[in-house]
Design an enzyme around this catalytic site. Structure first.
Site, PDB file in Angstrom:
ATOM      1  N   GLY A  60       1.396  -0.916   0.018  1.00 36.48           N
ATOM      2  CA  GLY A  60      -0.017   0.295   0.129  1.00 36.48           C
ATOM      3  C   GLY A  60       0.713   1.781  -0.235  1.00 36.48           C
ATOM      4  N   CYS A  61       2.101   1.395   0.588  1.00 34.17           N
ATOM      5  CA  CYS A  61       2.742   2.496   0.584  1.00 34.17           C
ATOM      6  C   CYS A  61       3.216   2.849  -0.398  1.00 34.17           C
ATOM      7  CB  CYS A  61       3.804   2.009   1.986  1.00 34.17           C
ATOM      8  SG  CYS A  61       3.051   2.353   3.559  1.00 34.17           S
ATOM      9  N   VAL A  62       3.632   0.912  -1.030  1.00 28.73           N
ATOM     10  CA  VAL A  62       4.822   1.800  -2.890  1.00 28.73           C
ATOM     11  C   VAL A  62       3.732   2.730  -4.145  1.00 28.73           C
ATOM     12  CG1 VAL A  62       4.844   0.820  -4.939  1.00 28.73           C
ATOM     13  CG2 VAL A  62       5.468  -0.570  -2.514  1.00 28.73           C
TER      14      VAL A  62
END
Ligand SMILES: C[S@@+](CC[C@H](N)C(=O)[O-])C[C@H]1O[C@@H](n2cnc3c(N)ncnc32)[C@H](O)[C@@H]1O
Length: 421
Positions: free
Chosen positions: A385-387
């Site tokens: 998700g952080c990507v």
């Protein structure tokens, strides 16, 4: 209607996803690279009763939904799908669900959050960040298993944004380059003293000692990190120069350091405490000394912080808070620092996280055996998700360099500092 069809109805028949479900149903695109398996009717309850993406995350963390294939691609596709769902679509799907007795029973029951959710009461920002609560919050995330972190992070054991010097640089090269960039921005020289607050597994401390002959002290609130770092320092023969303590940065008593680095700690400080945090670090420096602050930021400087109650705060970084680069800079200024340089490494963090995701996927079965299925799932979905977050500019990464000026205003900076790229 079968459950897989319900999901297909949500996604649209053309979505590049194959859906399977506990009732034996299949739908979507057969043989697609992304496969979503709905293993329990209660997944639908999480999806309908939790706000935003939290429901999907909860269903995934509990294993009620499984996602097979590249997680970053899967989340990107799901984001597109969910972004196109209209309130009319939702009403239509709910009607379908309510016609099925099993699903109706599941939807009308509210489930407790998965046990991986951090057991922290949600209190106002100004009440958080006592030393006791911070220690608990840090332990929740970092004292998971050093072995698990070795698999995810690789040999550098660096758990912050790397800096890729070339397109084809490896994660390991990029972590070395990041530490070296910090060292060059701080103008480290043999014999200097460095304080690295929030030192993790000691990567910066060891880099400064090994590559620059600097006497470096690192502090971390994670007991497991400190133990790992202390052993690594001894194993590498760096004990004369490098030291890591299990200590809150607020309890560092020494001062007069030539340089201070803070790499990935500011996210844990809390907006209310940024003035005292930067003042503390300013107080630790000799005049003419430099401080490099490396932190995840948000792309604006508006109040209040967003999504404090989302997945990341509940499962990953309890009490974490992000501020905009301007706000960070302002608070550094107000603590006394002269700001000399700031840069955004946003794209580098997407690459770094992609490397960690790949590492985790390669050791998935080992990771599940080491930390349990639910915890491994939290890391898999959060890192992927952080990507998306860094790629799509919901979050950024700023390095900000400040100097503690001499009483006469002298910075001791060269006219054109050359720390490379
Ligand atoms: C994202 S990790 C970064 C670790 C390391 N700097 C790196 O680059 O790999 C954040 C670090 O901040 C530390 N930390 C958070 N709050 C702290 C506090 N109050 N005092 C000392 N360390 C703290 C954590 O223990 C952890 O080591």
């Amino acid at each position: 209607m079968t459950l897989a069809r319900v999901f297909e109805q949500l996604a649209g028949a053309a979505a590049p996803v194959e859906f399977t479900a506990y009732d034996g149903s299949r739908a979507g695109s057969p043989g697609a690279d992304i496969r979503v398996d709905v293993r329990s009717p209660y997944a639908v309850s999480y999806l309908l009763h939790s706000p935003g993406a939290l429901g999907l995350a909860r269903a995934y963390v509990t294993g009620m939904i499984d996602i097979d294939g590249d997680m970053i691609a899967a989340l990107t596709t799901m984001q597109q799908i969910l972004g196109e769902v209209t309130p009319r679509d939702k009403a239509r799907i709910l009607r379908t669900v309510m016609r099925d007795p099993l699903l109706r029973g599941a939807v009308t029951r509210r489930l407790d959050p998965p046990p991986q959710e951090a057991p922290f009461s949600r209190i106002p920002s100004w009440l958080r960040h006592s030393k006791k609560r911070d220690a608990k919050a840090i332990s929740h995330h970092y004292d998971v298993s050093n072995t698990f972190y070795e698999w995810v992070l690789g040999p550098s054991m660096a758990y912050t944004c790397a800096c890729y010097p070339r397109e084809d640089a490896t994660l390991e090269e990029a972590q070395f380059h990041k530490h070296d960039l910090v060292a060059r921005k701080l103008a480290l020289r043999p014999g200097m003293r460095l304080l690295d607050v929030g030192c993790g597994w000691g990567g910066m401390v060891m880099h400064a000692a090994r590559e620059y002959g600097v006497k470096a002290l690192g502090v971390t609130l994670s007991k497991q990190q400190a133990e790992w770092a202390q052993k690594a320092i001894a194993d590498r023969g760096l004990s004369d120069l490098a030291e890591v303590r299990h200590l809150d940065y607020r309890d560092v008593t020494e001062s007069g350091f030539d340089a201070v680095s803070s790499i990935g700690l500011t996210e844990h400080i809390g907006k209310q405490n940024l003035p005292s945090y930067f003042s503390f670090l300013y107080g630790k420096l000799r005049t003419g000394g430099r401080m490099l602050n490396h932190t995840i930021t948000r792309p604006d400087n508006l109040a209040p912080p967003r999504k404090e109650n989302g997945f990341i705060n509940r499962y990953v970084f309890p009490d974490g808070e992000l501020e905009g680069p301007g706000f960070i800079q302002m608070k550094m200024n107000d603590a006394g620092f002269e700001i000399r340089h700031q840069e955004n490494l946003r794209e580098h963090y997407a690459r770094t996280l992609t490397g960690w995701c790949r590492n985790l996927d390669e050791r998935w079965d080992d990771a599940v055996a080491e930390v349990g299925d639910g915890t491994a799932r939290v890391w898999r979905v959060y890192m992927a998700g952080c990507v998306l977050g860094f790629n799509q500019n919901w979050i950024q990464l700023h390095q900000t360099l400040g100097v503690k000026l001499d009483a006469d205003g002298s910075s001791h900076m060269p006219l054109r500092p050359d720390w490379g790229s």
